[in-house]
Design a protein around this motif. Structure first.
Motif, PDB file in Angstrom:
ATOM      1  N   ILE A 219      78.123  -7.802  43.856  1.00 59.71           N
ATOM      2  CA  ILE A 219      78.763  -8.951  44.523  1.00 59.71           C
ATOM      3  C   ILE A 219      78.585 -10.173  43.629  1.00 59.71           C
ATOM      4  N   LYS A 220      79.682 -10.723  43.131  1.00 58.80           N
ATOM      5  CA  LYS A 220      79.602 -11.786  42.128  1.00 58.80           C
ATOM      6  C   LYS A 220      79.121 -13.114  42.699  1.00 58.80           C
ATOM      7  N   ASP A 221      79.596 -13.491  43.870  1.00 58.42           N
ATOM      8  CA  ASP A 221      79.247 -14.791  44.448  1.00 58.42           C
ATOM      9  C   ASP A 221      77.834 -14.725  45.040  1.00 58.42           C
ATOM     10  N   PRO A 222      76.882 -15.567  44.548  1.00 59.72           N
ATOM     11  CA  PRO A 222      75.517 -15.538  45.077  1.00 59.72           C
ATOM     12  C   PRO A 222      75.444 -15.814  46.572  1.00 59.72           C
ATOM     13  N   MET A 223      76.317 -16.698  47.074  1.00 54.47           N
ATOM     14  CA  MET A 223      76.306 -17.004  48.505  1.00 54.47           C
ATOM     15  C   MET A 223      76.782 -15.807  49.323  1.00 54.47           C
ATOM     16  N   ASP A 224      77.746 -15.065  48.790  1.00 56.55           N
ATOM     17  CA  ASP A 224      78.189 -13.852  49.477  1.00 56.55           C
ATOM     18  C   ASP A 224      77.068 -12.813  49.483  1.00 56.55           C
ATOM     19  N   GLN A 225      76.350 -12.704  48.356  1.00 63.32           N
ATOM     20  CA  GLN A 225      75.191 -11.808  48.294  1.00 63.32           C
ATOM     21  C   GLN A 225      74.185 -12.151  49.382  1.00 63.32           C
ATOM     22  N   LEU A 226      73.853 -13.438  49.455  1.00 65.52           N
ATOM     23  CA  LEU A 226      72.856 -13.888  50.423  1.00 65.52           C
ATOM     24  C   LEU A 226      73.308 -13.629  51.848  1.00 65.52           C
ATOM     25  N   SER A 227      74.578 -13.899  52.127  1.00 62.15           N
ATOM     26  CA  SER A 227      75.105 -13.707  53.479  1.00 62.15           C
ATOM     27  C   SER A 227      75.067 -12.232  53.880  1.00 62.15           C
ATOM     28  N   LEU A 228      75.504 -11.357  52.964  1.00 61.07           N
ATOM     29  CA  LEU A 228      75.492  -9.927  53.268  1.00 61.07           C
ATOM     30  C   LEU A 228      74.070  -9.421  53.478  1.00 61.07           C
ATOM     31  N   LYS A 229      73.161  -9.862  52.612  1.00 54.59           N
ATOM     32  CA  LYS A 229      71.767  -9.438  52.738  1.00 54.59           C
ATOM     33  C   LYS A 229      71.195  -9.859  54.089  1.00 54.59           C
ATOM     34  N   GLN A 230      71.472 -11.090  54.479  1.00 58.11           N
ATOM     35  CA  GLN A 230      70.946 -11.585  55.743  1.00 58.11           C
ATOM     36  C   GLN A 230      71.490 -10.779  56.916  1.00 58.11           C
ATOM     37  N   HIS A 231      72.787 -10.490  56.904  1.00 60.09           N
ATOM     38  CA  HIS A 231      73.389  -9.746  58.011  1.00 60.09           C
ATOM     39  C   HIS A 231      72.795  -8.341  58.117  1.00 60.09           C
ATOM     40  N   VAL A 232      72.550  -7.702  56.982  1.00 61.21           N
ATOM     41  CA  VAL A 232      71.983  -6.351  57.013  1.00 61.21           C
ATOM     42  C   VAL A 232      70.539  -6.380  57.477  1.00 61.21           C
ATOM     43  N   LEU A 233      69.743  -7.300  56.932  1.00 65.07           N
ATOM     44  CA  LEU A 233      68.323  -7.344  57.264  1.00 65.07           C
ATOM     45  C   LEU A 233      68.076  -7.754  58.706  1.00 65.07           C
ATOM     46  N   GLU A 234      69.037  -8.448  59.312  1.00 66.51           N
ATOM     47  CA  GLU A 234      68.897  -8.800  60.719  1.00 66.51           C
ATOM     48  C   GLU A 234      68.875  -7.558  61.612  1.00 66.51           C
ATOM     49  N   LEU A 235      69.357  -6.437  61.085  1.00 67.09           N
ATOM     50  CA  LEU A 235      69.387  -5.187  61.846  1.00 67.09           C
ATOM     51  C   LEU A 235      68.088  -4.399  61.718  1.00 67.09           C
ATOM     52  N   VAL A 236      67.168  -4.875  60.872  1.00 69.87           N
ATOM     53  CA  VAL A 236      65.968  -4.111  60.536  1.00 69.87           C
ATOM     54  C   VAL A 236      64.753  -4.734  61.200  1.00 69.87           C
ATOM     55  N   ASP A 237      63.921  -3.911  61.788  1.00 71.01           N
ATOM     56  CA  ASP A 237      62.699  -4.364  62.441  1.00 71.01           C
ATOM     57  C   ASP A 237      61.639  -4.638  61.382  1.00 71.01           C
ATOM     58  N   ALA A 238      61.146  -5.874  61.358  1.00 71.05           N
ATOM     59  CA  ALA A 238      60.140  -6.276  60.362  1.00 71.05           C
ATOM     60  C   ALA A 238      58.761  -6.429  61.002  1.00 71.05           C
ATOM     61  N   SER A 239      58.461  -5.623  62.005  1.00 71.92           N
ATOM     62  CA  SER A 239      57.181  -5.730  62.712  1.00 71.92           C
ATOM     63  C   SER A 239      56.043  -5.109  61.897  1.00 71.92           C
ATOM     64  N   TYR A 240      54.831  -5.631  62.136  1.00 67.43           N
ATOM     65  CA  TYR A 240      53.634  -5.022  61.544  1.00 67.43           C
ATOM     66  C   TYR A 240      52.413  -5.469  62.338  1.00 67.43           C
ATOM     67  N   GLU A 241      51.269  -4.877  62.015  1.00 67.69           N
ATOM     68  CA  GLU A 241      50.015  -5.240  62.656  1.00 67.69           C
ATOM     69  C   GLU A 241      48.971  -5.549  61.590  1.00 67.69           C
ATOM     70  N   LEU A 242      48.105  -6.505  61.911  1.00 71.78           N
ATOM     71  CA  LEU A 242      47.000  -6.886  61.029  1.00 71.78           C
ATOM     72  C   LEU A 242      45.691  -6.737  61.785  1.00 71.78           C
ATOM     73  N   HIS A 243      44.665  -6.284  61.067  1.00 69.61           N
ATOM     74  CA  HIS A 243      43.352  -6.127  61.683  1.00 69.61           C
ATOM     75  C   HIS A 243      42.288  -6.681  60.743  1.00 69.61           C
ATOM     76  N   PHE A 244      41.379  -7.485  61.312  1.00 69.44           N
ATOM     77  CA  PHE A 244      40.264  -8.039  60.551  1.00 69.44           C
ATOM     78  C   PHE A 244      38.968  -7.356  60.966  1.00 69.44           C
ATOM     79  N   PRO A 245      38.069  -7.126  60.019  1.00 73.05           N
ATOM     80  CA  PRO A 245      36.785  -6.509  60.369  1.00 73.05           C
ATOM     81  C   PRO A 245      36.041  -7.327  61.414  1.00 73.05           C
TER      82      PRO A 245
END
Length: 481
Positions: A219-245
């Motif tokens: 994708i040549k246009d950087p803004m188009d790249q960014l827009s497409l990436k954002q739309h795809v990643l919005e479909l992905v669950d970015a959950s995680y868990e953290l634990h401290f000793p």
């Protein structure tokens, strides 16, 4: 307002050991050089490193072992690596990161879960800060303290040793479900097929982020790249868990970016003690995750500040910055403040804590000191007269001030009053810093008839102030429509 005679400045000596990634090619070169070192030289160099750095960490050998494990696959096959050589290799792939080198600001405060041993009229509290270091990467750090009956705060000494939470679970997404969602985006056919072809049956956010970086190069246009990436990643669950000793103190715990959604910073955590309908309590914090391209609102959940669950927020209202959760449900629904357009205050209600679809306009800039934008300065505070919202406003010369508004308890879409003038504005000795002319808060609390407000000083340091609740409410109702 009464300012407290305390200023929390950033301390560049507070460091954590980070994995130093040189790239595979350079890493192999380093590994080969260390592998070729005579054992006595290995011991000599390692002892020098230990002498210089071991006092800065509780267990520096553990740090080196962890970092060695991340490059051990690059060690030539058949090479026997002694324990000392492993530690030395780990040292070559370790760097110190100064969490607060640039700033320690945007604090929030909540009542601590453990109130044992506290004197009458006193309250043990947890203060969170946004710590910013090299490359402007932000993380969350904590300090415990006690507020006395006069609303003065005494903070525990900052911890000498610091530790990141251990990633104990990163959400894996189902490819089949993701494929159905991806069909709705109407991507170019070659891009659509290419993405799905590279995915395994289950995948994480970080894995698809790498795939997209390669797939979108056409994708040549950087803004188009960014827009497409954002739309795809919005479909992905970015959950995680953290634990401290368990043996670590709260002041030692650092929530540092761990996923690609937040690799460039965890910004402006707004902690709130949330009371469930049956009476139990959970702590939540909204924050802004930034990956260097776009932001993603996320929510932290914890009961003990030792184990943290992190989930993304979804919906039309879960955009931009400045989200703040109400401390309890209202009429059976969760409630949230937001600023979806970067200028006005909005309110949202939802049956799902993680899905926010219908933002309603709540406030617009009204007075000259807030003409540029208005937003919240933390979660609303419940009072007998209504929901008290500490706000921030931006005026001439991009000067940030704190204000206050009051909303109906049963229907918080109804504004009962708003201060005509700022509640707190930068004093002369607070005007200079990383971002001049700014006072800003991410969460206050009510204690012994006072509103206790931690606030940032020009995006560099942090301080505290208080105001009598009854006088503030009286002033707000005097300004009622």
């Amino acid at each position: 307002m009464t300012r407290k005679n305390i200023r929390i400045n950033p301390d560049f000596k507070r460091v954590i050991p980070r994995f130093f990634n040189s790239g595979n090619e350079r890493s192999v070169q380093i590994i080969n050089k260390v592998v070729d070192m005579p054992e006595n030289v290995v011991c000599e160099v390692l002892n020098g490193v230990l002498k210089e750095f071991s006092r800065r960490y509780k267990d520096i050998h553990k740090v080196f072992e962890n970092h060695y494990s991340r490059i051990s696959h690059l060690v030539p096959a058949g090479v026997i690596v002694t324990k000392d050589r492993q530690h030395l290799l780990g040292a070559y792939f370790t760097m110190e990161y100064s969490l607060e080198a640039a700033a320690l600001f945007n604090p929030s405060v909540v009542e601590a879960p453990d109130q044992s041993g506290i004197l009458p009229g006193h309250k043990r509290v947890i203060v969170s800060f946004r710590a910013t270091g090299e490359s402007h990467i932000s993380s969350i750090v904590f300090r415990e303290g006690v507020i006395d009956k006069d609303c003065n705060i005494t903070l525990d000494n900052p911890a000498h040793f610091l530790t990141e939470g251990k990633l104990t679970g990163e959400k894996r997404n189902d490819k089949e479900h993701f494929a159905r969602q991806l069909n709705q985006l109407r991507l170019p056919e070659d891009l659509h097929v290419g993405i799905l072809h590279q995915l395994t049956d289950e995948f994480t956010y970080s894995e698809i982020d790498i795939i997209l970086r390669n797939s979108l190069r056409g994708i040549k246009d950087p803004m188009d790249q960014l827009s497409l990436k954002q739309h795809v990643l919005e479909l992905v669950d970015a959950s995680y868990e953290l634990h401290f000793p368990e043996h670590t103190s709260l002041g030692e715990r650092v929530i540092f970016p761990v996923t690609y959604t937040e690799k460039n910073g965890i910004e402006d955590a707004r902690f709130v003690k949330f009371t469930e309908e049956e009476g139990s309590c959970t702590y939540y914090a909204t924050y802004t995750a930034y990956d260097g391209s776009f932001i993603l609102p996320k929510l932290i959940k914890t009961c003990d500040f030792q184990h943290f669950e992190v989930h993304p927020l979804y919906g039309k209202g879960a955009v931009n910055k400045n989200l703040a959760l109400f401390p309890k449900k209202i009429n059976g629904k969760y409630a949230m403040l937001s600023r979806i357009d970067g200028q006005n205050n909005y309110i949202m209600f939802s049956n799902d804590l993680y899905d926010w679809e219908e933002p309603q306009l709540l406030q617009q800039p009204k007075y000259p000191w807030e003409f540029v934008q208005i937003g919240n300065a933390g979660s609303p505070l419940e009072t007998e007269k209504g929901w008290l919202i500490i706000s921030h406003g931006v005026g001439p010369m991009r000067k940030y001030c704190l204000g206050a508004s009051l909303f109906d308890l049963e229907d918080p879409t109804k504004e009962l009053g708003r201060l005509q003038y700022p509640l707190l504005m930068p004093k002369e000795d607070e005007r200079d810093g990383y971002v001049p002319n700014v006072v800003y808060s991410c969460g206050a609390m009510i204690h012994e008839g006072q509103v206790f407000i931690p606030y940032a000083v020009s995006d560099y340091a942090s301080s505290f102030a208080s105001v009598p609740l009854d006088k503030l409410l009286k002033a707000l109702l005097k300004q009622s429509h």
